[in-house]
Design a protein around this motif. Structure first.
Motif, short mmCIF file in Angstrom:
data_model
loop_
_atom_site.label_atom_id
_atom_site.label_comp_id
_atom_site.label_asym_id
_atom_site.label_seq_id
_atom_site.Cartn_x
_atom_site.Cartn_y
_atom_site.Cartn_z
N ILE A 195 -3.26 -12.46 8.09
CA ILE A 195 -3.21 -11.51 6.44
C ILE A 195 -4.62 -11.74 5.80
O ILE A 195 -5.15 -10.76 5.29
N LEU A 196 -5.20 -12.80 5.98
CA LEU A 196 -6.41 -12.99 5.32
C LEU A 196 -7.57 -12.07 5.65
O LEU A 196 -8.23 -11.25 4.87
N HIS A 197 -7.66 -11.68 6.99
CA HIS A 197 -8.46 -10.83 7.44
C HIS A 197 -8.06 -9.35 6.88
O HIS A 197 -8.97 -8.53 6.58
N LEU A 198 -6.81 -8.98 6.89
CA LEU A 198 -6.37 -7.86 6.62
C LEU A 198 -6.74 -7.67 4.93
O LEU A 198 -7.15 -6.30 4.77
N ILE A 199 -6.67 -8.45 4.36
CA ILE A 199 -6.99 -8.48 2.89
C ILE A 199 -8.52 -8.26 2.78
O ILE A 199 -8.83 -7.42 2.08
N ILE A 201 -10.47 -6.73 4.74
CA ILE A 201 -10.85 -5.56 5.14
C ILE A 201 -10.24 -4.45 4.47
O ILE A 201 -10.64 -3.05 4.49
N ASN A 202 -9.15 -4.67 3.43
CA ASN A 202 -8.36 -3.89 2.81
C ASN A 202 -9.20 -3.13 1.60
O ASN A 202 -9.96 -3.86 0.90
#
Lengths: 235, 403, 205
Positions: A195-199, A201-202
């Motif tokens: 999720i850290l990566h998703l946030i 690149i979000n």
């Protein structure tokens, strides 16, 4: 989007809080304080559709404070350490500062992420702060469900005050167990989703700033601050 | 696993509880590389990110990795489920079914190699399962292989079901579940307590009625199946009968006499809802089923023992209810509600996560209860349960109940 | 498996737990506030988070919890944030020293914590509220003033008469909650305090 017109720029939010509180601390005239409340604070609550909440908080938060001021300084001390004037001054200052802090923190849900990102929160701190503003809805619902279950299992026979107090521990236990379970399962899910990566690149959508509201907030806070400084040095 | 067809996009794993299915699904997703294999467990709430204030942002977060084609398909699916009107809602305020769809579609957006879905979809009714089901089956998400554990398989109209029974005789799990035939030997007095609702209206906020002028007679020794869309007021009705919500006078009658349910909460009806974690309070199974009293009447002790035997809990009677797996927690919560011996029971999704064995056992048990004069209201999407039980249907629609 | 993924798992566990602990603080604080009791009960989340993850996370839970409470139920909570850091620091020490081993030692811990928080929150009551905090404490303050004490003294006295009681209750609640959580759930949280106080069986095996 129709909620766009409630958007206040994150920097202006901070500026409003700082200038607003500073101005309130400097100004010692009740008429000016009331004026600022009526012209700026109340309209902003109305504009943000938070009047009901604000009035609730006034009744449950500010009114007792006012009453305890009256009790302590008028009834008990008989006005020896500052009479009505002191009481009104103190309460109105408290009301103003608290309302300003509240206005700063009352961020409509669609702007939460954007505002926190502008406040330079990143990754873990962003998740923590965001979560703290959103998760309590879920927990409140769960607490209600647990209470419902206790009622329907016949554990609560009467609706007396003491009976309600006694329900604290038995409600807390399934609540905390549920929280630990949610926390572990969600941690696994976040871990596998990364999720850290998703946030990172979000990309949040750009929000169009409603000019009039933001100029009003910015100007009123600045004027308030300047008035405060002037009053402070003149008197 | 050789008996799993590696070519199909969707593999459905039917089977019994404790056959080792969950373990198998978890082993599928356990890999060193993150975000390529994902897992969805029983309760969708735990698999929503949980920190985003709106549904829109929850979806947005998962969008960032998806390709154009997938994005389009998922957006179309969201619109089929009517998510447009939920975009600015808090994800926690969605109903169970909507949360399930949200979690499932968001996980598909991440385009994992394997997506293991462990009985999550049971919260959906048949109508809601079909669109997403078809999309997966057609190969709309070619990168992803979906493995789906489900106990309501016989309700699916699908060709690609591949039977999976490799773990049938698995010994890994501590508890083997066998349904003992226990006849409820105690003779009970048959008491009928018919509920009559007379112009029942209810609203949480003024001018916003949830239920309006409901006139209804519910006869005990019957089973009713209450149907209605999300938010139609099913749980509100249940809470009124349990005496949690207050209603006006002259609206609720038992056997023709007015009854103030609010004054005696939990005395008329026992209510068991979906999530078992919110209804388990004690540190042991025995305590949970019927809380020990100092001077227990004989039938009280026997009733507890009966329910422990019937639900197959005798080997784990000293375990902490919260340390059991979901399936067992659900059973304990259900047993605890039924053991209370109330005239009415309201059961919301009593067979969530349960296999057919258990469903048929429950049908038998409920039929037995009605013979003793109990009334039962079931809220369930499971066709296995509702088709095999003799029940009267009630539809809650537009604030009214129709037959 | 390898060390890195283990660290990552622990980080995720912390991240998911903090908002939930904050929610406990907020929800319980709101309930107590609505009942208008001379209690606070708004730090159970802080105590739990500190025992599970150490004082830094506990302090984050406490302070953020009060920030959120300010926006939702009690507008004055934010002024008392410092108290929450004191709680986290003290509970961390108490947890590592095994002061939660039994009921009696938990009561002692709660009492000392109450004295500390009374001292920590008194300056806020004096400077911002002049003693008129608008809750049960204000009534007790008035009582002590009526008895002929000065305001500042009365505020301290009021603090000393409410806070220990409140904090003993909170510590006891946290103690009983942790005692009644099954082992297989608690074991997932790597915490020294849990083992020292025998909340998990890890130490014995």
């Amino acid at each position: 989007m129709e909620t766009n017109n409630l958007y206040i720029n994150p920097y202006i939010r901070v500026l409003f809080a700082v200038f607003g509180i500073a101005g309130t601390l400097l100004i010692n005239r009740i008429s000016l304080l009331i004026c600022f409340y009526l012209v700026v604070i109340l309209p902003l609550f109305i504009c943000g559709q938070q009047v009901k909440k604000h009035i609730q908080l006034m009744l449950f938060g500010m009114l007792p404070v006012f009453l305890s001021f009256v009790l302590l300084y008028i009834l008990v001390l008989k006005g020896n350490e500052g009479g009505w004037n002191f009481v009104f001054m103190r309460t109105s200052k408290l009301i103003l500062i608290t309302s300003i802090i509240q206005l700063t923190l009352l961020i409509p849900a669609p702007f939460l992420i954007h505002t926190f990102q502008q406040w330079r929160l990143k990754e873990e701190s962003l998740i923590t702060v965001l979560g703290s503003f959103t998760v309590w809805t879920d927990i409140r619902f769960r607490a209600q469900q647990i209470l419902t279950a206790r009622f329907s299992r016949g554990f609560i026979r009467k609706r007396t005050f003491t009976e309600k107090i006694k329900q604290f521990p038995p409600i807390l236990i399934p609540l905390v167990i549920g929280i630990l379970r949610t926390s572990t399962e969600r941690a696994e899910s976040w871990e596998s989703k990364n999720i850290l990566h998703l946030i990172e690149i979000n990309q949040t959508e750009k929000i169009k700033t409603p000019l009039l509201l933001n100029v009003f907030v910015c100007l009123s806070a600045s004027i308030w601050m300047i008035t405060g400084v002037l009053v402070f040095f003149i008197t | 696993m050789s008996d799993v067809d590696s070519a199909s996009f969707l593999t459905v794993l039917p089977g019994k509880n404790f056959s080792g299915r969950s373990r198998y699904l978890k082993s599928l997703v356990a890999s060193e590389k993150r975000d390529e294999n994902l897992y969805l467990g029983e309760l969708a709430t735990h698999y929503i990110s949980g920190i985003f204030p709106t549904v829109k942002e929850e979806i947005n977060l998962h969008l960032s990795k998806a390709d154009k084609n997938t994005t389009e398909i998922i957006k179309h699916l969201f619109s089929i489920y009517g998510f447009e009107k939920h975009l600015n809602k808090n994800p926690f305020l969605l109903s169970g079914g909507e949360q399930t769809i949200l979690a499932l579609l968001c996980h598909l957006l991440l385009q994992p190699d394997v997506l293991a879905v462990d009985t999550t979809l049971e919260q959906l009714n048949e109508e809601w399962r079909i669109p997403v089901w078809n999309a997966i089956q057609k190969g709309d998400f070619p990168q992803t292989k979906v493995f789906l554990a489900d106990n309501r398989l016989n309700e699916y109209k699908s060709d690609c079901i591949k039977n999976f029974s490799a773990f049938e005789n698995n010994e890994i799990f501590k508890w083997k579940f066998n349904l003992p035939v226990v006849n409820d030997s105690i003779e009970y007095e048959k008491v009928s307590q018919d509920i009559q609702l007379n112009n029942l209206s209810f609203s949480y906020q003024k001018n916003e009625k949830i239920l309006e002028n409901i006139c209804l007679k519910l006869e005990s020794n019957n089973i009713y199946h209450l149907e209605g869309a999300n938010g139609a007021g099913k749980s509100t009705l249940a809470k009124i009968l349990c005496g949690i919500l207050k209603i006006n006078k002259q609206q609720l009658f038992i056997n023709g006499k007015e009854f103030d349910a609010y004054k005696y909460p939990g005395q008329l009806a026992g209510y068991s809802f979906q999530n078992p974690d919110e209804q388990l309070f004690s540190s042991g199974i025995e305590k949970e089923i019927l809380y020990p009293l100092k001077k227990e009447p004989a039938d009280y002790t026997q009733r507890r023992e009966n329910y422990i035997q019937m639900f197959g809990l005798q080997d784990i009677r000293n375990a902490h209810p919260s340390e059991l797996p979901f399936v067992m927690r659900k059973r304990v919560a259900l047993a605890a509600t039924l053991a209370m011996d109330r005239p009415w029971y309201i059961l919301d999704e009593p067979t969530l996560g349960q296999d057919d064995n258990f469903v048929f056992f429950l049908i038998g048990l409920l039929n037995n209860l009605t013979k003793r004069g109990k009334g039962i209201i079931i809220i369930s999407h499971s066709c296995t349960l509702t088709n095999n039980i003799k029940c009267k249907k009630l539809f809650l629609q537009n604030k009214k109940i129709t037959f | 498996m390898n060390n890195k993924s283990h660290v990552n798992q622990e980080k995720m566990l912390t991240l998911t737990f903090i908002p939930l602990a904050i929610a406990i603080n907020v929800a319980l604080g709101a309930v107590v506030k609505a009942l208008n009791m001379p209690l606070y009960l708004d730090s159970i989340g802080t105590v739990l988070a500190t025992l599970l993850f150490g004082w830094k996370k506990g302090a984050i839970v406490g302070v953020l919890g009060f920030v959120v409470t300010t926006a939702i139920s009690n507008p004055f909570a934010v002024y008392f944030s410092l108290t929450q850091i004191i709680i986290a620091l003290f509970i961390n020490h108490a947890g590592k020293s095994g002061w939660f081993k039994n009921t009696l030692s938990t009561i002692g811990t709660g009492f000392v914590l109450g004295l500390l928080t009374a001292i920590a929150s008194a300056p806020v009551s004096i400077i911002i509220f002049q003693g008129a905090t608008g809750n049960g404490a204000a009534l007790i303050t008035s009582f002590f003033v009526q008895m002929g004490n000065r305001i500042v003294e009365s505020i301290f006295f009021a603090g000393f008469s409410i806070e220990p009681f409140d904090k003993i209750l909170q510590c006891l609640l946290a103690f009983f909650v942790l005692k009644s959580i099954p082992n297989n759930l608690l074991e997932k949280f790597p915490s020294q305090s849990l083992r020292v106080n025998h909340f998990t069986d890890n130490g014995n095996q």
